[in-house]
Scaffold this motif. Structure first.
Motif, PDB file in Angstrom:
ATOM      1  N   VAL A  50     -28.463 -49.924  19.757  1.00 38.13           N
ATOM      2  CA  VAL A  50     -28.983 -51.290  19.781  1.00 38.13           C
ATOM      3  C   VAL A  50     -28.289 -52.092  20.880  1.00 38.13           C
ATOM      4  N   TRP A  51     -26.989 -51.854  21.042  1.00 39.97           N
ATOM      5  CA  TRP A  51     -26.259 -52.573  22.090  1.00 39.97           C
ATOM      6  C   TRP A  51     -26.772 -52.192  23.477  1.00 39.97           C
ATOM      7  N   LEU A  52     -26.891 -50.867  23.725  1.00 42.30           N
ATOM      8  CA  LEU A  52     -27.253 -50.420  25.067  1.00 42.30           C
ATOM      9  C   LEU A  52     -28.710 -50.696  25.391  1.00 42.30           C
ATOM     10  N   SER A  53     -29.583 -50.675  24.397  1.00 44.20           N
ATOM     11  CA  SER A  53     -30.995 -50.887  24.691  1.00 44.20           C
ATOM     12  C   SER A  53     -31.230 -52.302  25.203  1.00 44.20           C
ATOM     13  N   ARG A  54     -30.338 -53.230  24.835  1.00 44.31           N
ATOM     14  CA  ARG A  54     -30.493 -54.590  25.342  1.00 44.31           C
ATOM     15  C   ARG A  54     -29.639 -54.836  26.572  1.00 44.31           C
ATOM     16  N   THR A  55     -28.406 -54.319  26.542  1.00 42.56           N
ATOM     17  CA  THR A  55     -27.484 -54.632  27.627  1.00 42.56           C
ATOM     18  C   THR A  55     -27.794 -53.831  28.885  1.00 42.56           C
TER      19      THR A  55
ATOM     20  N   GLY B  60     -26.990 -46.214   0.351  1.00 43.01           N
ATOM     21  CA  GLY B  60     -27.931 -47.335   0.346  1.00 43.01           C
ATOM     22  C   GLY B  60     -27.402 -48.528   1.123  1.00 43.01           C
ATOM     23  N   GLY B  61     -26.102 -48.789   0.998  1.00 42.94           N
ATOM     24  CA  GLY B  61     -25.501 -49.862   1.787  1.00 42.94           C
ATOM     25  C   GLY B  61     -25.615 -49.595   3.281  1.00 42.94           C
ATOM     26  N   LEU B  62     -25.467 -48.326   3.665  1.00 43.22           N
ATOM     27  CA  LEU B  62     -25.627 -47.996   5.080  1.00 43.22           C
ATOM     28  C   LEU B  62     -27.062 -48.225   5.534  1.00 43.22           C
ATOM     29  N   LEU B  69     -29.080 -54.095  11.696  1.00 44.70           N
ATOM     30  CA  LEU B  69     -28.991 -53.786  13.125  1.00 44.70           C
ATOM     31  C   LEU B  69     -30.379 -53.606  13.740  1.00 44.70           C
ATOM     32  N   THR B  70     -31.418 -53.996  13.049  1.00 42.20           N
ATOM     33  CA  THR B  70     -32.815 -53.949  13.481  1.00 42.20           C
ATOM     34  C   THR B  70     -33.312 -52.533  13.721  1.00 42.20           C
ATOM     35  N   ALA B  71     -32.701 -51.540  13.077  1.00 40.98           N
ATOM     36  CA  ALA B  71     -33.196 -50.171  13.206  1.00 40.98           C
ATOM     37  C   ALA B  71     -33.912 -49.821  11.906  1.00 40.98           C
ATOM     38  N   GLU B  72     -35.139 -50.288  11.778  1.00 44.41           N
ATOM     39  CA  GLU B  72     -35.782 -50.179  10.473  1.00 44.41           C
ATOM     40  C   GLU B  72     -36.243 -48.769  10.168  1.00 44.41           C
ATOM     41  N   PHE B  73     -36.688 -48.047  11.211  1.00 48.34           N
ATOM     42  CA  PHE B  73     -37.177 -46.698  10.937  1.00 48.34           C
ATOM     43  C   PHE B  73     -36.047 -45.806  10.441  1.00 48.34           C
ATOM     44  N   ILE B  74     -34.867 -45.941  11.098  1.00 44.67           N
ATOM     45  CA  ILE B  74     -33.706 -45.156  10.668  1.00 44.67           C
ATOM     46  C   ILE B  74     -33.338 -45.520   9.238  1.00 44.67           C
ATOM     47  N   ALA B  75     -33.474 -46.811   8.905  1.00 39.50           N
ATOM     48  CA  ALA B  75     -33.094 -47.245   7.558  1.00 39.50           C
ATOM     49  C   ALA B  75     -33.974 -46.568   6.513  1.00 39.50           C
ATOM     50  N   ALA B 145     -37.199 -56.332  18.163  1.00 37.02           N
ATOM     51  CA  ALA B 145     -36.275 -55.407  17.525  1.00 37.02           C
ATOM     52  C   ALA B 145     -36.186 -54.118  18.320  1.00 37.02           C
ATOM     53  N   ALA B 146     -34.978 -53.556  18.341  1.00 42.30           N
ATOM     54  CA  ALA B 146     -34.752 -52.361  19.152  1.00 42.30           C
ATOM     55  C   ALA B 146     -35.120 -51.087  18.419  1.00 42.30           C
ATOM     56  N   GLY B 147     -35.395 -51.185  17.144  1.00 39.18           N
ATOM     57  CA  GLY B 147     -35.600 -49.946  16.397  1.00 39.18           C
ATOM     58  C   GLY B 147     -36.796 -49.974  15.485  1.00 39.18           C
ATOM     59  N   THR B 148     -37.854 -50.657  15.884  1.00 38.71           N
ATOM     60  CA  THR B 148     -39.047 -50.608  15.041  1.00 38.71           C
ATOM     61  C   THR B 148     -39.648 -49.212  15.089  1.00 38.71           C
ATOM     62  N   THR B 149     -40.555 -48.961  14.170  1.00 38.90           N
ATOM     63  CA  THR B 149     -41.175 -47.643  14.114  1.00 38.90           C
ATOM     64  C   THR B 149     -41.929 -47.340  15.396  1.00 38.90           C
ATOM     65  N   GLU B 150     -42.528 -48.380  15.986  1.00 38.72           N
ATOM     66  CA  GLU B 150     -43.293 -48.171  17.229  1.00 38.72           C
ATOM     67  C   GLU B 150     -42.370 -47.737  18.364  1.00 38.72           C
ATOM     68  N   VAL B 151     -41.262 -48.465  18.519  1.00 44.76           N
ATOM     69  CA  VAL B 151     -40.344 -48.145  19.619  1.00 44.76           C
ATOM     70  C   VAL B 151     -39.729 -46.772  19.411  1.00 44.76           C
TER      71      VAL B 151
END
Lengths: 129, 201
Positions: A50-55, B60-62, B69-75, B145-151
């Motif tokens: 997430v950090w590198l994708s923006r920075t 689950g907390g992870l 961290l906006t990585a929804e697909f990984i979640a 978001a950097a981690g949507t399912t599309e991305v």
């Protein structure tokens, strides 16, 4: 968000898993600690992605792809590991890794009947603990 | 750091602090504390089944941390695979090896203090190095978001297709290996001891 938050959490989770791997006796609990360590690495990968994708405008998203691969490999690993633990339990009647000393080198492993001294030493350690 | 660089840093716009107006740090910190506490209980409890159940809380907390961290697909993959299948496999393993219900005094081996020393030393070293290395690094969580399912899907099937396919072969090999490991050996079936064992089961 400061990058130190996920990085510190990941380091602490990794060390928790490290303690579990070193201190646990049941093989399945050791596998659970290995899962904790793998998850700490996953958190690090996601945070840095997430950090590198923006920075750095990194479009490969290698961190997230590697996280998915790690999760899949961890699932394979837990399947194989549990199959091995169950095979060991079926053959030996125990899944304590302290008692699986067949390949250990040292003065107490003289022959195939190493089960006796190994278990007695383990019981002695239990009694003192 | 040279003075020029220092002045450049000072002249730069003020870096974001440890807290942002959205308060995502507070949520991350609270969920992180819960996760770390559950992990600690999971590796120290003497009740084997409770250890697996506390592992559910930690995993689950992870997943919630991934969402923050906006990585929804990984979640969601984490929820599906770890909470859904890995913990169930671990619980089945505990039951199949006749793990005792209740407190078992020999859950920890004798080298607990050596393990604690190693773990604390590693934690201190890692936290020190990480905090020192990334003291001035901020994650920018604003914007798309950097981690949507599309991305994630686009990058996975555009750049990572070959490792993805290799991974499916690995999963197939692991499946076959687990079946081969966990079924009874054919050679023992011919032996005279096998019928008694079959009858016993």
């Amino acid at each position: 968000m400061h990058l130190a938050y996920p990085a510190v959490l990941s380091a602490l989770l990794f060390c928790t898993g490290l303690y579990g791997v070193l201190a646990r006796r049941n093989a399945i609990l050791v596998l659970m600690s290995v899962e904790l360590m793998l998850n700490a690495v996953n958190l690090n990968l996601v945070a840095f992605d997430v950090w590198l994708s923006r920075t750095a405008r990194e479009t490969l998203h290698s961190g997230q792809a590697l996280t998915l691969f790690t999760i899949a490999i961890a699932a394979a690993e837990i399947g194989i590991g549990l199959a091995i633990v169950l095979a060991v339990y079926r053959n030996r009647g125990t899944s304590d890794i302290d008692k699986l000393r067949d390949t250990a080198e040292g003065p107490e492993t003289a022959g195939p009947d190493t089960e006796g001294p190994g278990t007695s030493a383990a019981e002695k350690a239990e009694a003192t603990a | 750091m040279t003075p020029a660089a220092a002045t450049a840093v000072l002249a730069a716009p003020a870096p974001p602090g440890f807290l942002s107006p959205t308060g995502v740090e507070i949520a991350f910190l609270l969920v992180g504390l819960v996760t770390l506490g559950a992990a600690l209980v999971s590796v120290t409890t003497r009740q084997l089944v409770h250890a697996a159940l506390w592992l559910v809380v930690a995993l689950g907390g992870l997943a919630v941390e991934y969402l923050l961290l906006t990585a929804e697909f990984i979640a969601w993959v984490q929820v599906l695979i770890y909470v859904g299948s890995v913990v169930v496999l671990l619980l089945f393993g505990l039951m199949l090896t006749k793990a005792p219900i209740g407190r078992s005094p020999d859950a920890d081996s004798g080298n607990r203090w050596a393990a604690l020393t190693v773990a604390v030393a590693a934690a201190v070293a890692l936290v020190w190095v990480v905090v020192d290395a990334f003291r001035t690094t901020w994650i920018d969580l604003d914007g798309p978001a950097a981690g949507t399912t599309e991305v994630t899907g686009a990058s996975l099937f555009r750049h990572w297709v070959l490792p993805f396919e290799a991974l499916s072969v690995l999963l197939l090999a692991a499946l076959v290996g687990a079946i081969v490991l966990s079924r009874k050996a054919k050679a023992d079936a011919a032996a005279p001891a096998a019928p008694g064992k079959e009858g016993a089961r």
